[in-house]
Design a protein around this motif. Structure first.
Motif, PDB file in Angstrom:
ATOM      1  N   UNK A 164      -3.534  -7.468  -5.762  1.00  0.00           N
ATOM      2  CA  UNK A 164      -2.660  -6.879  -6.763  1.00  0.00           C
ATOM      3  C   UNK A 164      -1.237  -6.827  -6.247  1.00  0.00           C
ATOM      4  N   UNK A 165      -0.331  -6.364  -7.095  1.00  0.00           N
ATOM      5  CA  UNK A 165       1.052  -6.145  -6.681  1.00  0.00           C
ATOM      6  C   UNK A 165       1.583  -4.934  -7.435  1.00  0.00           C
ATOM      7  N   UNK A 166       2.694  -4.355  -6.929  1.00  0.00           N
ATOM      8  CA  UNK A 166       3.104  -3.037  -7.402  1.00  0.00           C
ATOM      9  C   UNK A 166       4.589  -2.972  -7.764  1.00  0.00           C
ATOM     10  N   UNK A 167       5.089  -3.862  -8.627  1.00  0.00           N
ATOM     11  CA  UNK A 167       6.494  -3.754  -9.009  1.00  0.00           C
ATOM     12  C   UNK A 167       6.745  -2.627 -10.011  1.00  0.00           C
ATOM     13  N   UNK A 168       7.897  -1.985  -9.871  1.00  0.00           N
ATOM     14  CA  UNK A 168       8.403  -1.071 -10.891  1.00  0.00           C
ATOM     15  C   UNK A 168       9.420  -1.860 -11.710  1.00  0.00           C
ATOM     16  N   UNK A 169       9.182  -1.991 -12.999  1.00  0.00           N
ATOM     17  CA  UNK A 169      10.030  -2.807 -13.847  1.00  0.00           C
ATOM     18  C   UNK A 169      11.226  -2.013 -14.370  1.00  0.00           C
ATOM     19  N   UNK A 170      12.273  -2.772 -14.667  1.00  0.00           N
ATOM     20  CA  UNK A 170      13.514  -2.181 -15.151  1.00  0.00           C
ATOM     21  C   UNK A 170      14.141  -3.160 -16.137  1.00  0.00           C
TER      22      UNK A 170
END
Length: 315
Positions: A164-170
């Motif tokens: 998995x991966x854990x980006x916070x989007x903006x």
């Protein structure tokens, strides 16, 4: 591409990528530790929540999750009738969280001005008797970034894994509260008090239904979804957009059938804390080492590859 190798940076070397696209310059900073995304923007429009080089990624911001995403209940799972006990990395809930590479450095194996491929090996350790070679390839494209993961079993026996991966989007300067989150998923996982899945439920009529879009500021999500509707090419998409329509999209190929949406209200904001929205592509949901759902097994020297990405979208 430029590289800043800093022993003072908590995330190690900083790899600056650049691509001149038709709608403006695409830029990213990828980190040595956890092969994370520290910055990503198109023509000055931020697609992820950036963080300074002298800080650790709050809330796992941008990092790769391997060989499992999310949580393993109590850090314990069964292998050939024997209990495997992983180190507890989430003391609050007593779980093993986000895999074994969260604080590990990756080694650069290939690089260009607009791309980088890094490699890290997961060696046998407490509760994990396997050797996996992992690679992460970040490549800037015209409207964002494409990330490709490769996992190869270097053990002498079949080995399980999930990624998995854990980006916070903006979406540029749009406040996170005003972002509308849309995901065409019919089913959500339910969890117990330790945030371990204990079932599923249809999203219809619930406050986790994102199919028509839901304002992030009105949502309280730490929710994994399945039955995500793919498009004609087998791609699943989660979009966040502001009131003017401009936004960001996270896409994931068929290898990533699950997605977690997390509205954190503890995200660092200047001198305080505020809202941020994480969208996490996953090959398996939490506790897959116990449930088996989505878990993949590789034969010795067998490899697996899957891709996802982040792109700017216009109104």
């Amino acid at each position: 591409m430029s590289t800043v190798a800093s022993t003072a940076a908590p995330t190690g070397g900083q790899y600056h990528l650049r691509h001149a696209g038709p709608d403006g310059v695409v830029e990213a900073v990828v980190t040595e530790v956890a092969a994370g995304i520290r910055e990503l923007r198109v023509a000055g429009f931020d697609l992820t929540e950036p963080f300074p080089a002298d800080q650790a990624p709050a809330g796992a911001n941008g990092i790769v999750l391997a060989p499992w995403p999310n949580r393993v209940a109590g850090g314990a799972w069964q292998l050939d009738g024997k209990t495997q006990q992983l180190d507890i990395s989430e003391p609050k809930y007593g779980n093993a969280s986000h895999g074994l590479l969260r604080f590990a450095p990756y080694r650069v194996v290939d690089q260009t001005e607009s791309s980088i491929e890094q490699q890290a090996t997961i060696h046998p350790q407490h509760g994990w008797p396997f050797t996996l070679e992992t690679r992460v390839h970040h490549e800037l494209v015209e409207d964002g970034i494409r990330i490709t993961h490769t996992v190869t079993n270097r053990s002498g026996r079949p080995a399980p894994f999930a990624i998995g991966s854990h980006p916070y989007l903006r979406a540029g300067d749009t406040p996170a509260e005003d972002l509308v989150v849309r995901l065409d998923a019919a089913t959500a996982f339910t969890v117990d008090e330790r945030k371990i899945p204990n079932g599923t439920r249809p999203v219809e009529g619930t406050d986790v239904d994102l199919r028509q879009g839901r304002r992030a500021g009105d949502s309280d999500l730490d929710t994994a979804y399945t039955d995500v509707t793919p498009d004609a090419e087998g791609i699943r998409r989660t979009t966040l957009h502001g009131p003017e329509g401009d936004g960001v999209e996270l896409w994931q190929d068929a290898s990533f059938p699950y997605v977690q949406v997390f509205t954190s209200r503890e995200f660092p904001r200047g001198d305080g804390k505020g809202l941020a929205v994480a969208v996490e592509p996953m090959t398996a949901p939490a506790d897959a080492l116990n449930s088996g759902e989505g878990l993949r097994w590789l034969e010795p020297d067998e490899s697996w590859t899957g891709s996802w990405g982040i792109r700017r979208v216009w109104s």
